[in-house]
Design an enzyme around this catalytic site. Structure first.
Site, PDB file in Angstrom:
ATOM      1  N   CYS B 117       0.828  -1.207  -0.023  1.00  0.00           N
ATOM      2  CA  CYS B 117       0.153   0.014  -0.080  1.00  0.00           C
ATOM      3  C   CYS B 117       0.871   1.289   0.064  1.00  0.00           C
ATOM      4  O   CYS B 117       1.376   1.623   0.929  1.00  0.00           O
ATOM      5  CB  CYS B 117      -0.997  -0.081   1.180  1.00  0.00           C
ATOM      6  SG  CYS B 117      -1.993   1.335   1.272  1.00  0.00           S
ATOM      7  N   CYS B 120      -0.869   4.211   2.150  1.00  0.00           N
ATOM      8  CA  CYS B 120      -0.777   4.292   3.593  1.00  0.00           C
ATOM      9  C   CYS B 120      -0.411   2.802   4.087  1.00  0.00           C
ATOM     10  O   CYS B 120       0.986   2.423   3.689  1.00  0.00           O
ATOM     11  CB  CYS B 120      -2.198   4.700   4.046  1.00  0.00           C
ATOM     12  SG  CYS B 120      -3.519   3.905   3.137  1.00  0.00           S
ATOM     13  N   SER B 121      -1.379   2.137   4.440  1.00  0.00           N
ATOM     14  CA  SER B 121      -0.876   0.448   4.843  1.00  0.00           C
ATOM     15  C   SER B 121      -1.923  -0.248   4.936  1.00  0.00           C
ATOM     16  O   SER B 121      -2.165  -1.200   5.824  1.00  0.00           O
ATOM     17  CB  SER B 121      -0.247   0.709   6.403  1.00  0.00           C
ATOM     18  OG  SER B 121      -1.028   1.073   7.286  1.00  0.00           O
ATOM     19  N   CYS B 122      -2.844  -0.250   3.944  1.00  0.00           N
ATOM     20  CA  CYS B 122      -4.165  -1.078   3.779  1.00  0.00           C
ATOM     21  C   CYS B 122      -3.734  -2.553   3.989  1.00  0.00           C
ATOM     22  O   CYS B 122      -2.581  -2.961   3.311  1.00  0.00           O
ATOM     23  CB  CYS B 122      -4.746  -0.756   2.515  1.00  0.00           C
ATOM     24  SG  CYS B 122      -5.273   0.797   2.373  1.00  0.00           S
TER      25      CYS B 122
END
Lengths: 97, 214, 101
Positions: B117, B120-122
């Site tokens: 991601c 962000c950090s999905c």
């Protein structure tokens, strides 16, 4: 406008965040202005640019998985047989010439 | 299972677990202030928070491994997983009610998927639990799209030139779960035995499923 | 982040970090507040708030510190929590911690 799988599309080369307005954009910078092809229509989702500022009236947008050749995204890197996908909303896509 | 299961994959000292990093005092106070005000207003209760943390702690990559192992042995389940991963996870008893749409990506000899991601950090938390720190790191997010073969090599994963590497950037409302290839030499294995070969990183795509030990 | 320097030239630190109790509480707050039954915030709003941090603050702020910063900002913006009551509460907690308010 809807795009069928396989259609070549170009991502809008637009930089709203550079215009001094507080915005939240889910289109990665490295795909803007680049051409790929539609892998699949994922579905319809609220536009995150509206949702990010708490708007309840976010329009629904078609979301596509778009596949790019990695060599097109990062010229000069060794990208043999490498692809990359990003999930992009229809308002960021235009049919490629 | 997940903690033990991963230790043997990365035995270098620099990958050893390290203690949690504590927040700076002003952020610790901010959390307490927000939490206590929300509780005082009846927006949520201390019990809600406790239960939510319990749910988080119960989610480990073992759940994903069970799903992958089932897909390896049951073609009908695999078809359902590929068509609608969230429904297939529900079928296996995973609570995905607060999760975005989950999509399964099948790795094959022709194409290897690795998920990142960049924005962000999905991460498919409902199925794999909390993401590893490296998945959230700026270096992983910056480099995976630029030099995926090199990143995979650092994780000990090298693939034939003929295998397409496909980097999947979860930029929107999808959470991606990689279904690794079933290792050779596992014919006739039970689901439980197979699941033990499916490490967290193989479901992100930075690793392959483990090969059976002789 | 894709391809962005200096991160694109940095090694990936593969150490496994455990979550602190703070991390877990913040994660729980975000999940509870964004659950459809409450719908008091969305992850899109959280990202927007986090992206608005100045770059140097962004770099030195821990992952869940960013999250609680965003939660506080969104709860105040939506008047779920009053700005003044939050300021007063923080001052109380600071005094409790033995720091000058």
């Amino acid at each position: 406008m809807s795009f069928a799988p396989g259609t070549r599309v170009t991502v809008r080369n637009d930089w709203p965040e550079a215009k001094g307005v507080k915005v939240h954009i889910r289109t990665p910078h490295f795909v803007r202005g680049k051409t790929g092809r539609i892998e699949t229509l994922i579905g319809e989702f609220g536009d995150p640019e509206f949702l990010a500022i708490g708007r309840k009236d976010a329009p629904k947008r078609a979301l596509y998985m778009v596949v790019f050749d990695r060599a097109d995204l990062f010229p000069g890197t060794n990208a043999h047989n490498e692809t990359m996908t990003a999930d992009l909303y229809e308002n960021w896509l235009e049919a490629a010439p | 299972m997940s903690g033990d299961h991963h230790d043997h994959l990365h035995t270098h000292d620099d990958h050893a677990p390290v203690g949690a990093t504590e927040p700076r005092p002003e952020y610790a106070r901010l959390e307490r202030a927000v939490r206590e005000l929300l509780i005082a207003k009846g927006v949520l209760t201390a019990e809600d928070i406790r239960k939510q943390i319990e749910l988080m702690d119960s989610r480990t990559p073992a759940m994903g491994a069970k799903i992958v192992a089932r897909a390896w042995v049951d073609p009908a389940f695999k078809a359902r997983l590929m068509a609608n991963a969230k429904a297939a996870a529900d079928e296996m008893g995973v609570d995905t009610s607060n999760s975005a749409t989950v999509v399964a990506l099948e790795n094959t000899p022709e194409r290897h998927h690795v998920v990142v991601c960049t924005l962000c950090s999905c991460y498919p938390k409902a199925i794999l639990g909390v993401p590893p720190a490296w998945y959230k790191s700026s270096a992983y997010r910056a480099r995976t799209v630029k030099e995926p073969r090199k990143v995979l090599a650092e994780f000990g994963t090298s693939l034939p030139e003929g295998t397409e590497i496909r980097v999947v950037d979860s930029t929107a409302d999808m959470r991606y779960l990689v279904v690794p290839m079933r290792p050779a030499g596992t014919e006739g294995w039970s689901e439980d035995r197979l699941a033990a070969l499916v490490g967290r990183d193989s479901m992100i795509g930075t690793a392959l499923a483990d090969t059976p030990k002789n | 982040m894709g391809g962005i320097e200096p991160f694109a030239s940095q090694p990936i630190d593969r150490a496994e970090h455990e979550l602190s109790e703070f991390d877990k509480r913040v994660d729980a707050l975000v999940n509870l507040l964004s659950h459809p039954s409450r719908a008091l915030m969305r992850v899109d709003e959280m990202r927007n708030s986090i992206e608005s941090l100045p770059p140097d603050e962004y770099d030195r702020t821990l992952y869940y510190e960013k999250w609680i910063h965003a939660v506080a900002e969104i709860m105040v913006a939506k008047d779920v929590i009053g700005e003044e009551e939050l300021v007063l509460k923080l001052a109380d907690l600071k005094e409790e911690d033995g720091e000058e308010a």
